[in-house]
Design an enzyme around this catalytic site. Structure first.
Site, PDB file in Angstrom:
ATOM      1  N   SER A  95      39.956  -8.607 -14.599  1.00 59.28           N
ATOM      2  CA  SER A  95      39.978  -7.479 -15.529  1.00 59.28           C
ATOM      3  C   SER A  95      39.639  -5.895 -14.991  1.00 59.28           C
ATOM      4  O   SER A  95      40.481  -5.214 -15.247  1.00 59.28           O
ATOM      5  CB  SER A  95      38.964  -7.746 -16.579  1.00 59.28           C
ATOM      6  OG  SER A  95      39.506  -8.708 -17.548  1.00 59.28           O
ATOM      7  N   THR A 124      33.361 -12.062 -21.715  1.00 59.93           N
ATOM      8  CA  THR A 124      33.784 -13.388 -21.384  1.00 59.93           C
ATOM      9  C   THR A 124      32.773 -14.328 -21.325  1.00 59.93           C
ATOM     10  O   THR A 124      31.777 -14.058 -21.826  1.00 59.93           O
ATOM     11  CB  THR A 124      34.445 -13.256 -20.200  1.00 59.93           C
ATOM     12  OG1 THR A 124      35.405 -14.374 -19.915  1.00 59.93           O
ATOM     13  CG2 THR A 124      33.722 -12.756 -19.053  1.00 59.93           C
ATOM     14  N   LYS A 136      30.905 -14.709 -25.615  1.00 62.09           N
ATOM     15  CA  LYS A 136      31.786 -14.236 -27.002  1.00 62.09           C
ATOM     16  C   LYS A 136      31.165 -14.280 -28.042  1.00 62.09           C
ATOM     17  O   LYS A 136      31.418 -13.502 -29.082  1.00 62.09           O
ATOM     18  CB  LYS A 136      33.254 -14.803 -26.806  1.00 62.09           C
ATOM     19  CG  LYS A 136      33.814 -14.294 -25.466  1.00 62.09           C
ATOM     20  CD  LYS A 136      35.373 -15.040 -25.479  1.00 62.09           C
ATOM     21  CE  LYS A 136      36.060 -14.782 -24.103  1.00 62.09           C
ATOM     22  NZ  LYS A 136      37.468 -15.104 -24.127  1.00 62.09           N
ATOM     23  N   ASP A 143      41.651 -11.748 -27.986  1.00 66.51           N
ATOM     24  CA  ASP A 143      42.494 -13.061 -27.424  1.00 66.51           C
ATOM     25  C   ASP A 143      43.330 -13.724 -28.082  1.00 66.51           C
ATOM     26  O   ASP A 143      44.358 -14.378 -27.697  1.00 66.51           O
ATOM     27  CB  ASP A 143      41.218 -14.067 -27.302  1.00 66.51           C
ATOM     28  CG  ASP A 143      40.252 -14.061 -25.841  1.00 66.51           C
ATOM     29  OD1 ASP A 143      40.900 -13.286 -24.899  1.00 66.51           O
ATOM     30  OD2 ASP A 143      38.971 -14.437 -26.119  1.00 66.51           O
ATOM     31  N   GLY A 145      36.574 -25.090 -28.412  1.00 61.69           N
ATOM     32  CA  GLY A 145      35.553 -23.848 -28.342  1.00 61.69           C
ATOM     33  C   GLY A 145      36.325 -22.391 -28.954  1.00 61.69           C
ATOM     34  O   GLY A 145      37.146 -22.589 -29.599  1.00 61.69           O
ATOM     35  N   GLY A 146      35.918 -21.397 -28.118  1.00 62.42           N
ATOM     36  CA  GLY A 146      36.179 -20.105 -28.739  1.00 62.42           C
ATOM     37  C   GLY A 146      37.647 -19.771 -28.449  1.00 62.42           C
ATOM     38  O   GLY A 146      38.285 -19.216 -29.355  1.00 62.42           O
ATOM     39  N   ALA A 147      38.165 -20.523 -27.250  1.00 59.05           N
ATOM     40  CA  ALA A 147      39.512 -20.092 -26.750  1.00 59.05           C
ATOM     41  C   ALA A 147      40.560 -20.968 -27.945  1.00 59.05           C
ATOM     42  O   ALA A 147      41.565 -20.222 -28.377  1.00 59.05           O
ATOM     43  CB  ALA A 147      39.960 -20.499 -25.389  1.00 59.05           C
ATOM     44  N   ARG A 151      37.023 -33.391 -26.830  1.00 52.46           N
ATOM     45  CA  ARG A 151      36.191 -34.584 -26.396  1.00 52.46           C
ATOM     46  C   ARG A 151      34.910 -34.779 -27.228  1.00 52.46           C
ATOM     47  O   ARG A 151      34.260 -35.730 -27.683  1.00 52.46           O
ATOM     48  CB  ARG A 151      35.638 -34.677 -25.048  1.00 52.46           C
ATOM     49  CG  ARG A 151      34.769 -33.336 -24.739  1.00 52.46           C
ATOM     50  CD  ARG A 151      34.179 -33.179 -23.263  1.00 52.46           C
ATOM     51  NE  ARG A 151      33.452 -32.404 -23.112  1.00 52.46           N
ATOM     52  CZ  ARG A 151      32.623 -31.935 -21.999  1.00 52.46           C
ATOM     53  NH1 ARG A 151      33.113 -32.563 -20.695  1.00 52.46           N
ATOM     54  NH2 ARG A 151      31.967 -30.942 -21.865  1.00 52.46           N
ATOM     55  N   THR A 152      34.555 -33.570 -28.070  1.00 47.35           N
ATOM     56  CA  THR A 152      33.247 -33.632 -28.954  1.00 47.35           C
ATOM     57  C   THR A 152      34.104 -33.504 -30.258  1.00 47.35           C
ATOM     58  O   THR A 152      34.404 -32.480 -30.638  1.00 47.35           O
ATOM     59  CB  THR A 152      32.506 -32.186 -28.867  1.00 47.35           C
ATOM     60  OG1 THR A 152      32.072 -32.676 -27.215  1.00 47.35           O
ATOM     61  CG2 THR A 152      31.223 -32.747 -29.712  1.00 47.35           C
ATOM     62  N   LEU A 192      45.729 -22.288 -20.675  1.00 46.54           N
ATOM     63  CA  LEU A 192      44.736 -20.935 -20.969  1.00 46.54           C
ATOM     64  C   LEU A 192      43.851 -20.581 -19.507  1.00 46.54           C
ATOM     65  O   LEU A 192      43.413 -19.567 -19.389  1.00 46.54           O
ATOM     66  CB  LEU A 192      43.949 -21.139 -22.113  1.00 46.54           C
ATOM     67  CG  LEU A 192      44.578 -21.151 -23.580  1.00 46.54           C
ATOM     68  CD1 LEU A 192      43.608 -20.981 -24.573  1.00 46.54           C
ATOM     69  CD2 LEU A 192      45.882 -20.572 -23.543  1.00 46.54           C
TER      70      LEU A 192
HETATM   71  P1  NAP Z   1      34.173 -23.081 -24.764  1.00 49.09           P
HETATM   72  O1  NAP Z   1      33.986 -22.514 -25.946  1.00 49.09           O
HETATM   73  O2  NAP Z   1      33.105 -23.626 -23.907  1.00 49.09           O
HETATM   74  O3  NAP Z   1      35.160 -24.589 -25.125  1.00 49.09           O
HETATM   75  C1  NAP Z   1      35.489 -25.588 -24.069  1.00 49.09           C
HETATM   76  C2  NAP Z   1      36.248 -26.651 -24.816  1.00 49.09           C
HETATM   77  O4  NAP Z   1      36.840 -27.504 -23.834  1.00 49.09           O
HETATM   78  C3  NAP Z   1      35.335 -27.538 -25.686  1.00 49.09           C
HETATM   79  O5  NAP Z   1      35.968 -28.243 -26.466  1.00 49.09           O
HETATM   80  C4  NAP Z   1      34.641 -28.343 -24.650  1.00 49.09           C
HETATM   81  O6  NAP Z   1      34.224 -29.547 -25.359  1.00 49.09           O
HETATM   82  C5  NAP Z   1      35.889 -28.667 -23.970  1.00 49.09           C
HETATM   83  N1  NAP Z   1      35.641 -29.228 -22.479  1.00 49.09           N
HETATM   84  C6  NAP Z   1      34.896 -28.573 -21.502  1.00 49.09           C
HETATM   85  N2  NAP Z   1      34.929 -29.460 -20.522  1.00 49.09           N
HETATM   86  C7  NAP Z   1      35.821 -30.466 -20.594  1.00 49.09           C
HETATM   87  C8  NAP Z   1      36.027 -31.482 -19.646  1.00 49.09           C
HETATM   88  N3  NAP Z   1      35.810 -31.510 -18.438  1.00 49.09           N
HETATM   89  N4  NAP Z   1      37.094 -32.351 -20.355  1.00 49.09           N
HETATM   90  C9  NAP Z   1      37.438 -32.178 -21.572  1.00 49.09           C
HETATM   91  N5  NAP Z   1      37.005 -31.389 -22.546  1.00 49.09           N
HETATM   92  C10 NAP Z   1      36.167 -30.130 -21.866  1.00 49.09           C
HETATM   93  O7  NAP Z   1      35.332 -22.409 -23.843  1.00 49.09           O
HETATM   94  P2  NAP Z   1      36.464 -21.533 -24.250  1.00 49.09           P
HETATM   95  O8  NAP Z   1      35.714 -20.013 -24.340  1.00 49.09           O
HETATM   96  O9  NAP Z   1      37.163 -22.003 -25.450  1.00 49.09           O
HETATM   97  O10 NAP Z   1      37.271 -21.295 -22.952  1.00 49.09           O
HETATM   98  C11 NAP Z   1      38.014 -22.534 -22.633  1.00 49.09           C
HETATM   99  C12 NAP Z   1      38.809 -22.203 -21.483  1.00 49.09           C
HETATM  100  O11 NAP Z   1      39.975 -21.281 -21.648  1.00 49.09           O
HETATM  101  C13 NAP Z   1      38.067 -21.486 -20.397  1.00 49.09           C
HETATM  102  O12 NAP Z   1      37.625 -22.504 -19.301  1.00 49.09           O
HETATM  103  C14 NAP Z   1      39.013 -20.492 -19.663  1.00 49.09           C
HETATM  104  O13 NAP Z   1      39.616 -20.861 -18.591  1.00 49.09           O
HETATM  105  C15 NAP Z   1      40.146 -20.411 -20.462  1.00 49.09           C
HETATM  106  N6  NAP Z   1      40.272 -19.044 -21.283  1.00 49.09           N
HETATM  107  C16 NAP Z   1      41.365 -18.324 -20.851  1.00 49.09           C
HETATM  108  C17 NAP Z   1      41.633 -17.033 -21.481  1.00 49.09           C
HETATM  109  C18 NAP Z   1      42.740 -16.300 -21.027  1.00 49.09           C
HETATM  110  O14 NAP Z   1      42.690 -14.927 -21.396  1.00 49.09           O
HETATM  111  N7  NAP Z   1      43.411 -16.787 -20.123  1.00 49.09           N
HETATM  112  C19 NAP Z   1      40.714 -16.754 -22.643  1.00 49.09           C
HETATM  113  C20 NAP Z   1      39.649 -17.455 -22.888  1.00 49.09           C
HETATM  114  C21 NAP Z   1      39.576 -18.763 -22.403  1.00 49.09           C
HETATM  115  P3  NAP Z   1      32.552 -29.855 -25.354  1.00 49.09           P
HETATM  116  O15 NAP Z   1      32.434 -29.087 -26.908  1.00 49.09           O
HETATM  117  O16 NAP Z   1      32.504 -31.631 -25.588  1.00 49.09           O
HETATM  118  O17 NAP Z   1      31.891 -29.043 -24.251  1.00 49.09           O
END
Ligand code: NAP
Length: 278
Positions: free
Chosen positions: A18, A62, A66, A103, A140-142, A163-164, A224
């Site tokens: 960013s 980030t 969030k 987002d 999750g949030g994304a 997975r959850t 993502l």
């Molecule tokens: P989050 O709120 O922590 O959610 C992550 C999700 O992925 C949850 O459902 C989590 O399950 C699951 N997960 C985590 N580790 C895993 C694994 N090893 N195997 C299978 N599932 C798994 O994160 P988030 O904010 O949604 O972000 C997710 C990803 O999106 C980030 O890592 C980032 O790289 C990407 N992202 C990209 C952008 C962009 O602008 N490109 C923006 C936002 C996010 P549990 O609930 O069981 O932990």
């Protein structure tokens, strides 16, 4: 809106792109301001919020702040309220802290491009995709931002696998008109026209969220996750002949939409792209 200092807060945040593309946008617009990454541990978020208010900072939020940031805002804009997460903030002249979610718009633009067979950096204005079946991996949030965007596409359905399972059910219940939970990743991708990875799988390792062989021949893929040398999943999907983009398009677009909120100006997206891929 005038500002001298912008920040992105996260933990960790040193890897964030960013500051690079926002500096390019600020320079192209002739705005004399700085944009820096500030590492804020979860326990230090309240102190950082106090600093944001005192110094009237603008910026982005980030991982992992969030959702927590959302609860500190005085005014939450509608999209951020529905998603339950804030990735863009500013203080108004009365000192009120505003929270917005760009987002959703970032994902929407990135998804339209991959579905339209355009490169991730294409700047064309594209219509809403119609009749899409979206496989969404993660809850999750994304993933919430994905559900919010897709719920506005005519005739779209989202199949969530995470997975959850309880987390997936909670998310699907919030978008009940569009989303359902499916028990396996294979169920999610069967018949899907767009497959989205909203987990961190592939961010720090070479694991794949789902093997490309399980995807339909015409499916579009949006990871993502973003890594400097393409993500392993994007590489594997392209090798299988699928259209696949990583998270850079979404990242840049959420930044461009944030810029519009802060300054009421359309940023130079070409300059932003050049700063990271030029
Ligand atoms: P989050 O709120 O922590 O959610 C992550 C999700 O992925 C949850 O459902 C989590 O399950 C699951 N997960 C985590 N580790 C895993 C694994 N090893 N195997 C299978 N599932 C798994 O994160 P988030 O904010 O949604 O972000 C997710 C990803 O999106 C980030 O890592 C980032 O790289 C990407 N992202 C990209 C952008 C962009 O602008 N490109 C923006 C936002 C996010 P549990 O609930 O069981 O932990």
């Amino acid at each position: 809106m005038e500002a001298e200092r912008l920040v992105v807060i996260g933990h960790p945040v040193a890897h964030s792109l960013s500051p690079v593309f926002q500096a390019a946008a600020l320079q192209a617009a002739g705005i004399d301001a700085t944009y820096e990454a500030v590492d804020v541990a979860p326990a230090d978020l309240p102190a950082m919020i106090a600093r944001i208010r005192a110094e009237r900072l603008l910026g982005n939020v980030t991982v992992p702040h969030k959702e927590a940031f959302h609860s500190h805002c005085d005014i939450i804009w509608d999209v951020a309220k529905r998603v339950g997460a804030v990735n863009c903030f500013w203080c108004d002249s009365a000192g009120q802290l505003h929270g917005e979610n760009t987002d959703v718009g970032g994902f929407d633009a990135a998804a339209r491009r991959v579905l339209a067979h355009l490169p991730a950096h294409a700047l064309d204005l594209l219509p809403s995709p119609t009749g899409q079946t979206v496989a969404l991996l993660g809850a999750g949030g994304a993933a919430a931002a994905v559900c919010e965007a897709v719920s506005a596409w005519p005739g779209a359905r989202v199949r969530i696998h995470a997975r959850t399972a309880a987390r997936a059910k909670k998310l699907a219940a919030r978008y009940a008109a569009t989303a359902e939970v499916v028990p396996s990743v294979e169920d999610a991708v069967r018949g899907a026209t767009l497959v989205v990875n909203a987990t961190p799988v592939g961010l720090h390792d070479d694991a794949l969220p789902v093997v490309p062989e399980a995807l339909e021949n015409g499916a579009a893929v949006l990871d993502l996750v973003y890594r400097r040398q393409r993500t392993p999943w994007v590489q594997a999907c392209r090798s299988r002949g699928l259209r696949a983009h990583d998270g850079l398009g979404m990242l840049l677009e959420q930044g461009a939409l944030s810029f519009e909120r802060w300054f009421g100006l359309v940023p130079d997206r070409e300059a932003m792209w050049e700063s990271v891929i030029g």
